[in-house]
Scaffold this active site. Structure first.
Site, PDB file in Angstrom:
ATOM      1  N   TYR A 153       0.851  -1.191   0.000  1.00 37.67           N
ATOM      2  CA  TYR A 153       0.000   0.000   0.000  1.00 37.67           C
ATOM      3  C   TYR A 153       0.890   1.246   0.000  1.00 37.67           C
ATOM      4  O   TYR A 153       1.249   1.792   1.048  1.00 37.67           O
ATOM      5  CB  TYR A 153      -0.927   0.027   1.214  1.00 37.67           C
ATOM      6  CG  TYR A 153      -1.932  -1.099   1.290  1.00 37.67           C
ATOM      7  CD1 TYR A 153      -2.190  -1.932   0.204  1.00 37.67           C
ATOM      8  CD2 TYR A 153      -2.631  -1.343   2.467  1.00 37.67           C
ATOM      9  CE1 TYR A 153      -3.110  -2.965   0.279  1.00 37.67           C
ATOM     10  CE2 TYR A 153      -3.566  -2.371   2.557  1.00 37.67           C
ATOM     11  CZ  TYR A 153      -3.795  -3.180   1.466  1.00 37.67           C
ATOM     12  OH  TYR A 153      -4.706  -4.201   1.572  1.00 37.67           O
ATOM     13  N   ALA A 204     -18.311  -3.969  -1.213  1.00 37.12           N
ATOM     14  CA  ALA A 204     -18.239  -4.172  -2.664  1.00 37.12           C
ATOM     15  C   ALA A 204     -17.900  -2.873  -3.390  1.00 37.12           C
ATOM     16  O   ALA A 204     -18.596  -2.451  -4.309  1.00 37.12           O
ATOM     17  CB  ALA A 204     -19.539  -4.775  -3.189  1.00 37.12           C
TER      18      ALA A 204
END
Length: 321
Positions: free
Chosen positions: A63, A212
């Site tokens: 990241y 999602a």
């Protein structure tokens, strides 16, 4: 907020954690998925999470190549947190590396997260230039050397997870977690053996992307024009196309109805279902790019879904098994 044991360890984590991918400062291939956040915003998100009862944070080497880890540690320090006050999880990126890289990179991970220790170190994905056993043994070496507290994996299917669990068990160390994509719009872990193996072996399932990519909020169904304004590649996913939105609309409408009954939001209902439908096995790590997102995340634990509501959500999301 309720807490649960992290696998078969003594570490207790809140049912909701904070995913920190978005703290990558827009750097690198994975960091470019998100817009760079100011340090002040990062601190506000972490502060709201802590105030709401979240006690653990999930980041990773990839990241932003350590930028997310440093941003997390810096914000926690500025907020007055000390080692032991929170639980920190990070991940080692396997490809194109061998197991020796786990040992060779641990110093950098500890430096980026300083002064906070690594409570959970995870193998980020299954593809590496070495075996599952070699990687698990390298992680076990770090536990025995006192460099990390526990070991987890991410994106491992049931077979690989069982192999890692068996290798660690021979060293007297539990595999405490498997971090998988899991949401009401992606329930594959329930049909491919991963969730069943977690329950059998006492492994915590950490659900990433539990909303999602924001679809379960309903905002993209309400205003599809927002899709093209979203940063990163999510706008090109099938679930964001007109046909994908139509397929998930019945579920979104039910989430809205249940949310209204609880004075909650569809996102909060979706997170609540994930964290409770399977007993104590699943915890969730939604992200947040604004303070209000973090406040909404922690609010997902403030109500109880009835058996009928749990069942209705289950039925409407079964097409995504």
């Amino acid at each position: 907020m309720q807490r649960r044991k992290l696998g078969r360890s003594e570490i207790e984590i809140s049912t909701v954690g904070l995913g920190c991918w978005q703290f990558s400062e827009g750097f690198g291939l994975t960091g470019g998925f998100w817009e760079a956040l100011p340090a002040e915003t990062v601190q506000e998100i972490i502060d709201a999470s802590l105030r709401g009862g979240i006690n653990w944070f999930d980041t990773a080497e990839i990241y932003g190549r350590g930028r997310s880890e440093r941003a997390l540690a810096g914000a926690l320090t500025r907020l007055g947190k000390k080692p032991g006050d929170v639980v920190v999880a990070t991940k080692w990126w396997p490809f194109p590396r061998g197991a020796s890289s786990i040992r060779d990179t641990i110093g950098a991970r500890l430096e980026c997260l300083s002064p906070f220790p690594i409570d959970l170190h995870q193998i980020h994905q299954p593809f590496a230039l070495t075996t599952v056993a070699a990687q698990a043994n390298a992680m076990a070496d770090l536990v025995q050397a006192g460099k990390i507290r526990t070991v987890g994996v991410s994106n491992y299917n049931a077979r690989r997870m069982r192999a890692a669990h068996a290798t660690l068990a021979r060293r007297g160390i539990p595999l405490v977690s498997n971090q998988m994509q899991y949401s009401l719009l992606d329930r594959r872990i329930e049909s491919n053996g991963v969730l069943a193996a977690c329950k059998e072996l006492g492994i915590t399932l950490i659900a990433y992307s539990p909303l999602a990519q924001g679809l379960l909020s309903g905002k993209f169904h309400e205003d599809p024009s927002l899709i093209q304004k979203s940063p990163g590649p999510r706008k090109y996913l099938p679930s964001f196309r007109a046909s994908g939105l139509a397929r998930s609309l019945p579920l979104i409408e039910e989430l809205r109805k249940i949310a209204a009954a609880h004075g909650a939001t569809p996102s909060q209902v979706a997170l609540n279902w994930l964290a409770n439908f399977h007993g104590d096995t699943v915890v969730v790590i939604p992200g947040a790019t604004k303070r209000r997102h973090a406040e909404e995340n922690v609010g997902s634990t403030g109500f109880t879904l009835s058996p009928d509501e749990l069942r209705r959500i289950d039925e409407l999301s079964r097409p995504f098994l």
